[in-house]
Motif scaffolding. Structure first.
Motif, PDB file in Angstrom:
ATOM      1  N   VAL A 109      32.402  23.813  16.575  1.00 37.37           N
ATOM      2  CA  VAL A 109      33.481  24.006  17.492  1.00 37.37           C
ATOM      3  C   VAL A 109      34.678  23.884  16.769  1.00 37.37           C
ATOM      4  O   VAL A 109      34.908  23.395  15.647  1.00 37.37           O
ATOM      5  CB  VAL A 109      33.590  22.806  18.545  1.00 37.37           C
ATOM      6  N   GLU A 110      35.684  24.759  17.210  1.00 35.83           N
ATOM      7  CA  GLU A 110      36.968  24.970  16.676  1.00 35.83           C
ATOM      8  C   GLU A 110      37.978  24.977  17.605  1.00 35.83           C
ATOM      9  O   GLU A 110      37.923  25.833  18.736  1.00 35.83           O
ATOM     10  CB  GLU A 110      37.139  26.387  15.476  1.00 35.83           C
ATOM     11  N   VAL A 111      39.123  24.359  17.561  1.00 39.12           N
ATOM     12  CA  VAL A 111      40.129  24.339  18.515  1.00 39.12           C
ATOM     13  C   VAL A 111      41.739  24.863  17.806  1.00 39.12           C
ATOM     14  O   VAL A 111      42.046  24.392  16.710  1.00 39.12           O
ATOM     15  CB  VAL A 111      40.394  23.197  19.374  1.00 39.12           C
ATOM     16  N   ALA A 112      42.112  25.955  18.340  1.00 37.46           N
ATOM     17  CA  ALA A 112      43.194  26.426  17.838  1.00 37.46           C
ATOM     18  C   ALA A 112      44.183  26.717  19.033  1.00 37.46           C
ATOM     19  O   ALA A 112      44.251  27.782  19.646  1.00 37.46           O
ATOM     20  CB  ALA A 112      43.097  27.647  17.069  1.00 37.46           C
ATOM     21  N   GLY A 113      45.145  25.816  19.383  1.00 37.40           N
ATOM     22  CA  GLY A 113      45.934  25.821  20.322  1.00 37.40           C
ATOM     23  C   GLY A 113      45.529  25.868  21.731  1.00 37.40           C
ATOM     24  O   GLY A 113      44.345  25.147  22.068  1.00 37.40           O
ATOM     25  N   THR A 114      45.386  26.939  22.356  1.00 39.37           N
ATOM     26  CA  THR A 114      44.771  27.229  23.850  1.00 39.37           C
ATOM     27  C   THR A 114      43.522  27.922  23.624  1.00 39.37           C
ATOM     28  O   THR A 114      42.980  28.276  24.681  1.00 39.37           O
ATOM     29  CB  THR A 114      45.709  28.036  24.931  1.00 39.37           C
ATOM     30  N   THR A 115      42.950  28.000  22.547  1.00 43.65           N
ATOM     31  CA  THR A 115      41.584  28.629  22.439  1.00 43.65           C
ATOM     32  C   THR A 115      40.653  27.566  21.648  1.00 43.65           C
ATOM     33  O   THR A 115      40.910  27.011  20.735  1.00 43.65           O
ATOM     34  CB  THR A 115      41.631  29.937  21.531  1.00 43.65           C
ATOM     35  N   MET A 116      39.213  27.501  22.304  1.00 45.84           N
ATOM     36  CA  MET A 116      38.455  26.890  21.716  1.00 45.84           C
ATOM     37  C   MET A 116      37.042  27.725  21.453  1.00 45.84           C
ATOM     38  O   MET A 116      36.573  28.439  22.452  1.00 45.84           O
ATOM     39  CB  MET A 116      38.076  25.890  22.667  1.00 45.84           C
ATOM     40  N   ILE A 117      36.650  27.682  20.194  1.00 49.17           N
ATOM     41  CA  ILE A 117      35.439  28.583  20.147  1.00 49.17           C
ATOM     42  C   ILE A 117      34.579  27.929  19.486  1.00 49.17           C
ATOM     43  O   ILE A 117      34.432  27.053  18.702  1.00 49.17           O
ATOM     44  CB  ILE A 117      35.844  29.563  18.881  1.00 49.17           C
ATOM     45  N   MET A 118      33.163  27.708  20.208  1.00 44.75           N
ATOM     46  CA  MET A 118      31.835  27.180  19.752  1.00 44.75           C
ATOM     47  C   MET A 118      31.200  28.290  19.041  1.00 44.75           C
ATOM     48  O   MET A 118      31.105  29.475  19.735  1.00 44.75           O
ATOM     49  CB  MET A 118      31.384  26.614  21.125  1.00 44.75           C
ATOM     50  N   SER A 119      30.131  27.729  18.414  1.00 45.60           N
ATOM     51  CA  SER A 119      29.314  28.952  17.599  1.00 45.60           C
ATOM     52  C   SER A 119      28.086  28.100  17.129  1.00 45.60           C
ATOM     53  O   SER A 119      28.158  26.887  17.096  1.00 45.60           O
ATOM     54  CB  SER A 119      29.973  29.488  16.654  1.00 45.60           C
ATOM     55  N   ASN A 120      26.984  28.779  16.686  1.00 40.19           N
ATOM     56  CA  ASN A 120      25.934  28.406  16.163  1.00 40.19           C
ATOM     57  C   ASN A 120      25.569  29.046  14.916  1.00 40.19           C
ATOM     58  O   ASN A 120      25.772  30.070  14.721  1.00 40.19           O
ATOM     59  CB  ASN A 120      24.778  27.985  17.110  1.00 40.19           C
ATOM     60  N   GLU A 121      24.571  28.543  14.168  1.00 40.76           N
ATOM     61  CA  GLU A 121      24.058  29.417  12.806  1.00 40.76           C
ATOM     62  C   GLU A 121      23.412  30.547  13.271  1.00 40.76           C
ATOM     63  O   GLU A 121      23.136  31.247  12.297  1.00 40.76           O
ATOM     64  CB  GLU A 121      23.228  28.369  11.942  1.00 40.76           C
ATOM     65  N   ALA A 122      22.848  30.769  14.419  1.00 38.49           N
ATOM     66  CA  ALA A 122      22.223  32.034  14.815  1.00 38.49           C
ATOM     67  C   ALA A 122      23.241  33.035  15.393  1.00 38.49           C
ATOM     68  O   ALA A 122      22.846  34.343  15.427  1.00 38.49           O
ATOM     69  CB  ALA A 122      21.245  31.686  16.091  1.00 38.49           C
ATOM     70  N   GLY A 123      24.372  32.913  14.899  1.00 41.01           N
ATOM     71  CA  GLY A 123      25.393  33.867  15.301  1.00 41.01           C
ATOM     72  C   GLY A 123      25.987  33.780  16.767  1.00 41.01           C
ATOM     73  O   GLY A 123      26.697  34.787  17.092  1.00 41.01           O
ATOM     74  N   ARG A 124      25.582  33.076  17.624  1.00 36.86           N
ATOM     75  CA  ARG A 124      26.058  33.154  18.999  1.00 36.86           C
ATOM     76  C   ARG A 124      27.328  32.415  19.102  1.00 36.86           C
ATOM     77  O   ARG A 124      27.833  31.588  18.242  1.00 36.86           O
ATOM     78  CB  ARG A 124      25.018  32.254  19.880  1.00 36.86           C
ATOM     79  N   GLN A 125      28.333  32.715  19.932  1.00 32.34           N
ATOM     80  CA  GLN A 125      29.424  32.418  20.208  1.00 32.34           C
ATOM     81  C   GLN A 125      30.211  32.178  21.310  1.00 32.34           C
ATOM     82  O   GLN A 125      29.861  33.526  22.319  1.00 32.34           O
ATOM     83  CB  GLN A 125      30.577  33.304  19.204  1.00 32.34           C
ATOM     84  N   MET A 126      30.869  31.322  21.859  1.00 34.44           N
ATOM     85  CA  MET A 126      31.424  31.006  23.203  1.00 34.44           C
ATOM     86  C   MET A 126      32.978  31.055  22.877  1.00 34.44           C
ATOM     87  O   MET A 126      33.367  30.154  22.149  1.00 34.44           O
ATOM     88  CB  MET A 126      31.025  29.964  23.916  1.00 34.44           C
ATOM     89  N   VAL A 127      33.821  31.644  23.651  1.00 34.05           N
ATOM     90  CA  VAL A 127      35.225  31.417  23.536  1.00 34.05           C
ATOM     91  C   VAL A 127      35.659  31.171  24.838  1.00 34.05           C
ATOM     92  O   VAL A 127      35.377  31.499  26.044  1.00 34.05           O
ATOM     93  CB  VAL A 127      35.954  32.944  23.096  1.00 34.05           C
ATOM     94  N   PHE A 128      36.465  29.815  24.914  1.00 38.82           N
ATOM     95  CA  PHE A 128      37.250  29.148  25.847  1.00 38.82           C
ATOM     96  C   PHE A 128      38.636  29.490  25.817  1.00 38.82           C
ATOM     97  O   PHE A 128      39.198  29.313  24.762  1.00 38.82           O
ATOM     98  CB  PHE A 128      36.854  27.832  25.935  1.00 38.82           C
ATOM     99  N   SER A 129      39.259  29.629  26.785  1.00 37.87           N
ATOM    100  CA  SER A 129      40.829  29.437  26.944  1.00 37.87           C
ATOM    101  C   SER A 129      41.410  28.193  27.676  1.00 37.87           C
ATOM    102  O   SER A 129      40.727  27.954  28.880  1.00 37.87           O
ATOM    103  CB  SER A 129      41.083  31.024  27.904  1.00 37.87           C
ATOM    104  N   GLY A 130      42.320  27.598  27.301  1.00 39.24           N
ATOM    105  CA  GLY A 130      42.743  26.446  27.921  1.00 39.24           C
ATOM    106  C   GLY A 130      43.363  26.766  29.306  1.00 39.24           C
ATOM    107  O   GLY A 130      44.373  27.637  29.355  1.00 39.24           O
ATOM    108  N   ILE A 131      43.259  25.807  30.146  1.00 33.90           N
ATOM    109  CA  ILE A 131      43.711  25.869  31.611  1.00 33.90           C
ATOM    110  C   ILE A 131      44.495  24.780  31.832  1.00 33.90           C
ATOM    111  O   ILE A 131      44.066  23.586  31.413  1.00 33.90           O
ATOM    112  CB  ILE A 131      42.923  26.386  32.545  1.00 33.90           C
ATOM    113  N   GLY A 132      45.441  24.713  32.628  1.00 30.16           N
ATOM    114  CA  GLY A 132      46.147  23.298  33.039  1.00 30.16           C
ATOM    115  C   GLY A 132      47.600  23.736  32.959  1.00 30.16           C
ATOM    116  O   GLY A 132      48.121  24.412  32.616  1.00 30.16           O
ATOM    117  N   SER A 133      48.295  22.404  32.892  1.00 30.61           N
ATOM    118  CA  SER A 133      49.804  22.577  32.889  1.00 30.61           C
ATOM    119  C   SER A 133      50.454  22.825  31.873  1.00 30.61           C
ATOM    120  O   SER A 133      51.431  23.594  31.927  1.00 30.61           O
ATOM    121  CB  SER A 133      50.257  21.057  33.269  1.00 30.61           C
ATOM    122  N   ASP A 134      49.725  22.784  30.615  1.00 27.99           N
ATOM    123  CA  ASP A 134      50.637  23.287  29.438  1.00 27.99           C
ATOM    124  C   ASP A 134      50.124  24.732  28.864  1.00 27.99           C
ATOM    125  O   ASP A 134      50.766  25.133  27.768  1.00 27.99           O
ATOM    126  CB  ASP A 134      50.128  22.155  28.297  1.00 27.99           C
TER     127      ASP A 134
END
Length: 139
Positions: A109-134
Motif C-alpha cells: 500500500v502507498e498513500v500520497a495525499g488523497t490517493t491510496m494505491i494497493m497492489s500485489n506481486e501478481a500485478g493487480r492494483q486498486m486505486v482509492f480516492s480520499g473522501i471526507g471533510s479534507d
C-alpha cells in the motif's frame, strides 16, 4: 550488574511493543475514508468504500453490503482480513465479490495525499480516492 542490564533490555522491548503500530494508518491511511476508483486499470462505476482505523479495524461497503475486518501489517505492506460481510443481494453483487476478493489479495500500500494505491506481486492494483471533510469534492 549483568542481570540489571538484561532486565532493562527486556523492559525496553516490552515498552516498544506497547507503542503505536507502524501500519498504513500512521502514514495517512486513516486521514480519509476511501472510495475505490479503479481496479487493475479499469475505472470503477459502482460505489465501494473503505475506512482504516488506527486500532487496526477495517470497515467498508461494496455496492450491496457493508463489511468489517482488520489489518495489522506494517507499512508499506497491507493484509486485510475480512471477518464479516452483510448478506443482502443486489444487481451489483458480482462487482462486490470482485472488490472484496481484490482487497484480500493486496499486499502493498502507498498513500500520497488523497490517493491510496494497493497492489500485489501478481500485478493487480486498486486505486482509492480520499473522501471526507479534507478531501477535494467530486465535480
Amino acid at each position: 550488574m549483568k542481570q540489571r542490564v538484561w532486565v532493562a533490555g527486556a523492559m525496553a522491548l516490552v515498552l516498544a511493543n506497547c507503542g503505536p503500530s507502524e501500519t498504513v494508518t500512521q502514514y495517512g491511511g486513516s486521514t480519509y475514508d476511501w472510495r475505490l476508483t479503479e481496479i487493475d486499470g479499469t475505472e470503477v462505476t459502482y460505489q465501494a468504500t473503505l475506512e482504516l482505523s488506527e486500532n487496526g479495524a477495517v470497515d467498508g461497503a461494496g455496492p450491496c453490503n457493508g463489511f468489517s475486518g482488520s489489518q495489522s501489517a506494517p507499512y508499506p505492506w497491507i493484509d486485510i482480513q475480512i471477518d464479516f460481510v452483510e448478506e443482502l443481494y443486489c444487481a451489483d453483487i458480482d462487482h462486490e465479490e470482485a472488490y472484496l476478493a481484490a482487497l484480500s489479495e493486496m499486499s502493498l500500500v502507498e498513500v500520497a495525499g488523497t490517493t491510496m494505491i494497493m497492489s500485489n506481486e501478481a500485478g493487480r492494483q486498486m486505486v482509492f480516492s480520499g473522501i471526507g471533510s479534507d478531501a477535494p469534492s467530486d465535480p
